[in-house]
Write a protein that holds these residues in place. Structure first.
Motif, PDB file in Angstrom:
ATOM      1  N   THR A 732       0.884  -1.262  -0.015  1.00 16.31           N
ATOM      2  CA  THR A 732      -0.044  -0.095   0.159  1.00 16.31           C
ATOM      3  C   THR A 732       0.824   1.206   0.024  1.00 16.31           C
ATOM      4  N   ASN A 748      -5.592   6.094   2.608  1.00 18.14           N
ATOM      5  CA  ASN A 748      -6.678   5.293   2.773  1.00 18.14           C
ATOM      6  C   ASN A 748      -7.822   5.646   3.078  1.00 18.14           C
ATOM      7  N   LYS A 749      -8.032   7.123   4.067  1.00 15.83           N
ATOM      8  CA  LYS A 749      -9.080   7.724   4.389  1.00 15.83           C
ATOM      9  C   LYS A 749      -9.935   7.996   2.890  1.00 15.83           C
ATOM     10  N   LYS A 752     -11.287   4.916   0.600  1.00 13.50           N
ATOM     11  CA  LYS A 752     -12.531   4.663   1.360  1.00 13.50           C
ATOM     12  C   LYS A 752     -13.751   5.630   1.096  1.00 13.50           C
ATOM     13  N   THR A 755     -14.665   4.817  -2.610  1.00 10.13           N
ATOM     14  CA  THR A 755     -15.025   3.722  -3.185  1.00 10.13           C
ATOM     15  C   THR A 755     -15.804   2.758  -2.159  1.00 10.13           C
ATOM     16  N   GLY A 756     -15.774   3.371  -0.746  1.00  5.38           N
ATOM     17  CA  GLY A 756     -16.450   2.452   0.194  1.00  5.38           C
ATOM     18  C   GLY A 756     -15.876   1.397   0.839  1.00  5.38           C
ATOM     19  N   LEU A 757     -14.601   1.072   0.334  1.00  2.78           N
ATOM     20  CA  LEU A 757     -13.720   0.189   0.942  1.00  2.78           C
ATOM     21  C   LEU A 757     -12.171   0.834   1.077  1.00  2.78           C
ATOM     22  N   THR A 758     -11.437   0.062   2.056  1.00  2.00           N
ATOM     23  CA  THR A 758     -10.119   0.548   2.408  1.00  2.00           C
ATOM     24  C   THR A 758      -9.353  -0.255   1.345  1.00  2.00           C
ATOM     25  N   GLN A 761      -9.220  -3.863   1.787  1.00  2.04           N
ATOM     26  CA  GLN A 761     -10.512  -4.603   1.760  1.00  2.04           C
ATOM     27  C   GLN A 761     -10.774  -4.671   0.047  1.00  2.04           C
ATOM     28  N   TYR A 762     -10.512  -3.568  -0.471  1.00  3.19           N
ATOM     29  CA  TYR A 762     -10.799  -3.805  -1.996  1.00  3.19           C
ATOM     30  C   TYR A 762      -9.683  -4.646  -2.573  1.00  3.19           C
TER      31      TYR A 762
END
Length: 781
Positions: A732, A748-749, A752, A755-758, A761-762
């Protein structure tokens, strides 16, 4: 001897007393025939006048109604033309579809335009490349043309037509199938490249009710027919049956009337704008109601006149015969009478024969004198026109006498007259290589035609002015002004010629002709303020006369005008120019001051164009130099129109230039961000690269794309991050640095939030999707 002669003459006079009977019978017969003819003609004229007055009244009503409806339809047509211009600026596409901002702007614009006239039912804005219809219907804002309910106008749009404006009547209304619709279809593009149309659906029933239903003095029925002779309106329930009885072949030409087989008078006029016919149908016998009373009056008056005429004939016969007796006695006592009367018998016939015989000798003695008089009259007649025109021109310069006027047969009562001076305005009705000669021939032919109906004289003063010396009846002080109005209307309707007419005061002697002509010259000076094609009576001079003032120049208004021009604010620019014109009129400035003022304003406007880097040839093309246009301008409205045209062209030029500059700037900015989004760049960096200010770049980018520059950079970075996260060997932190972020937590913030995901998570979701896809593939094998 003398007594014997008198006795003989008395005897012969009694013997030839048949002259009295002839006089009595002749006068009585003349009186009877005259009274009968007058009575018959009076009744015929009364009947004809009644019919003609009714026809003229109906025609005037039809014309007035048509003009009022034309005014509304012309306003709607102008609104449609204006919509074509405005929508071209609001129309933008993105990805082959109408952009959201354009859709919002155009929908609001259509709704706003729908309210400009109470006779507009709804408006459709059709874009053929997009197959999309925008409407003013609140329940249907937009619709694909394939599913749009009301499409009967589309076939008309597809037809080839010489005119871009088409009036459609009797078409099927998709929203109300039980009713037909009437529409104005304006084809696009007028400017731009968008193919399509503007359709304005009209409330014809409301329009006709407002303008055709309140005339109650006419006796007939009014119909309005469409171009295909379809019935658009009727003020009577029997409209359809009346339409079936009309003869379309006789409804030819612009306007007129005819009497059909049922003795009905059909008056009609045709609209040049829409092709609709306004028809009035009146029964002829309805116009002759009340004529029985006139017939009774005519018979009663005729009988009274006959009784009086017989008495007057008897009285006049006696009075006429007495001088005849005296003449015979006188001739008989003269030398000629004694030679032919006393020494010989009277000539055959009555007393008139005797007198004729004596006077034949006198006639022969005067033959030489008559021949000489005819020669002089012939010379005068052959050159009368040129002599009369020379005399009239001298007269308005202060020369001429009553005796010369009588000799030339001047048709003018110098005891009460007025002068009308006419100036024909361009364009003239004749053109071509010999246009000047043809114009002079036309002008003299026109004077000859008008002169036949004028109680006075008409002549050419110079190349530009025609003068009318007009007799004014007693007690009719408004007569010259009324005649001027009739002349202006006649020249406009018959020859399509615009004319300015100055009217003098009423004068009362030959010596005041020059003063009357000077009255008209003073009135013509007002053309500068009032405009061409007007009637200028001398009486209005009092409202315009003022003391000579110092030079005036509107510096504040000039500053306001130039600022609006630099800001390309056309409305404020035109407002400033019209305020300058009003100021000129309010201050009653002299002609030289006005010309100098407008020359200076035009120079300042040109200077503004040069200072902003404008291209003269690109703005004005091959148009003549504006100083030349201003120098030829005769009226203040012409000068104002010159400045308005200059400003309009300059503003259009700057707006087009600015639009092109905006498109280039946006392309350069997006190209730069696409190539450098993974670097530490910002709005200021992009603005510096495209050589524009940050505020300007932010504004045009937001207007064109709907997002800010920072949003676009974030979108590019997140998109690249999603691609890199699919590579499992990259951490990352490495991906964060690759896309231009130094702070992993911030990345990261931001990821998310978008996209709604970190990022982790993506990556897991993508890995799970790939594993699931692999298993499905293995199972299939």
């Amino acid at each position: 001897m003398r007594s014997g002669v008198n006795t003989l003459l008395g005897y012969r006079s009694i013997k030839h007393n048949t002259m009295f009977v002839k006089l009595l019978l002749s006068l009585t017969a003349i009186a009877v025939i005259t009274v009968i003819l007058i009575a018959t003609i009076t009744y015929s004229i009364s009947a004809d006048n009644s019919i003609q007055n009714a026809i003229a009244y109906n025609e005037s009503i039809l014309t007035q109604q048509q003009e009022l409806i034309h005014k509304e339809l012309t306003a709607i047509k102008s609104a449609a033309a204006g919509m074509i211009t405005t929508q071209s600026y609001l129309y933008h596409t993105k990805g082959g579809k109408l952009s959201v901002s354009s859709l919002i702007d155009l929908s609001g614009f259509v709704e706003e335009q729908n309210k400009i006239s109470p006779y507009i039912d709804s408006i459709y804005l059709y874009y053929a490349p997009l197959e999309l219809v925008l409407t003013s219907h609140p329940e249907i804002k937009t619709s694909p043309i394939s599913t749009f309910a009301d499409r009967s106008w589309l076939e008309v749009w597809k037809l080839q037509s010489d005119s871009r404006t088409i009036w459609i009547t009797g078409r099927q209304d998709g929203f109300a199938p039980d009713h037909s619709a009437a529409s104005l279809l304006q084809k696009m593009p007028l400017i731009g490249q968008v193919d399509g149309a503007i359709v304005m659906n009209l409330k014809l029933e409301l329009l006709f009710d407002d303008y055709l239903s309140h005339y109650h003095n006419k006796k007939g029925a009014t119909l309005v027919l469409g171009p295909g002779s379809d019935l658009l309106y009727s003020d009577t329930a029997a409209g359809e049956s009346l339409l079936q009885e009309l003869d379309p072949v006789r409804l030819t030409g612009g306007s007129g009337y005819y009497i059909d087989d049922s003795d009905r008078i059909v008056s009609y006029t045709t609209s040049e704008l829409t092709g609709w016919r306004f028809v009035d149908i009146t029964k002829r016998h309805a116009l002759l109601q009340g004529m029985d009373r006139i017939k009774f009056i005519v018979i009663t008056v005729a009988a009274t006149y006959l009784t009086a005429a017989f008495g007057i004939s008897f009285y006049l016969s006696r009075r006429l015969y007495r001088p005849l007796q005296s003449v015979i006695s006188y001739i008989g006592g003269s030398e000629a009478g004694q030679q032919d009367g006393t020494n010989g018998p009277l000539p055959a016939g009555d007393e008139a024969g005797f007198i004729r015989h004596i006077f034949d000798q006198l006639v022969r003695n005067w033959e030489t004198l008559v021949k000489e008089k005819r020669r002089v009259d012939s010379l005068l007649t052959d050159n009368r026109t040129a002599i009369k025109e020379k005399y009239l021109n001298d007269l308005i310069q202060g020369g001429g006498t009553d005796q010369a006027a009588e000799l030339l047969g001047i048709r003018l009562d110098f005891a009460r007259f007025a002068v009308l001076t006419l100036e024909l305005e361009e364009p003239y009705p004749v053109k071509g290589p010999d246009g000047t000669l043809q114009f002079y021939l036309f002008r003299y032919g026109l004077m000859e035609e008008l002169g036949a109906d004028i109680d006075g004289e008409i002549f050419a003063k110079d190349d530009k002015r025609t003068v009318i010396l007009l007799s004014v009846p007693p007690g009719e002080d408004d007569f010259p002004l009324e005649q001027a109005k009739k002349l202006k209307l006649l020249l406009l309707t018959r020859y399509s010629m615009n004319v300015t007419i100055a009217v003098s005061r009423i004068h009362g002697s030959v010596e005041t002709v020059r003063l009357a002509y000077e009255d008209t010259l003073e009135a013509l000076n007002l053309k500068m303020y009032i405009g061409k094609g007007e009637i200028l009576p001398y009486d209005i001079l009092g409202d315009w006369k003022s003391e000579e003032k110092a030079y005036y120049y509107p510096y504040e208004l000039e500053t306001k005008l130039l600022q609006a021009l630099l800001q390309t604010d056309k409305e404020e620019c035109f407002k400033a120019i019209r305020q300058i014109t009003r100021t000129v009129i309010d201050k009653k400035l002299g002609k030289a001051n006005i010309q100098q003022q407008f020359f200076q304003l035009s120079g300042e406007i040109m200077k503004t164009l040069v200072q902003t880097g404008g291209d003269m040839s690109a703005v004005f093309g091959d148009r003549p130099a504006y100083p030349e246009v201003l120098s030829r301008a005769e009226t203040l409205p012409d000068m104002e129109e010159c400045l308005l045209d200059m400003c309009s062209r300059i503003i259009a030029y700057h707006k087009e230039k600015r639009s092109k500059m905006t498109d280039v700037t946006l392309q350069l900015a997006t190209d730069y961000m696409d190539a450098n989004f993974n670097k530490n760049i910002s709005v200021d960096t992009v603005a510096e690269n495209v050589q524009r200010s940050s505020s300007y770049l932010s504004r045009i980018f937001k207007e064109s794309t709907g997002m800010t520059v920072n949003d676009y950079l974030i979108q590019l970075r997140i998109k690249r991050a999603m691609e890199l996260l699919q590579q499992l060997d990259l951490s990352t932190e490495e991906i964060c640095r690759e896309i231009g972020y130094a702070n992993v937590s911030y990345f990261n913030k931001l990821f998310k939030a978008r996209t709604g995901l970190t990022p982790g998570q993506y990556r897991q979701q993508q890995a799970a999707d790939r594993l699931l896809q692999t298993k499905e593939t293995d199972t299939a094998h």
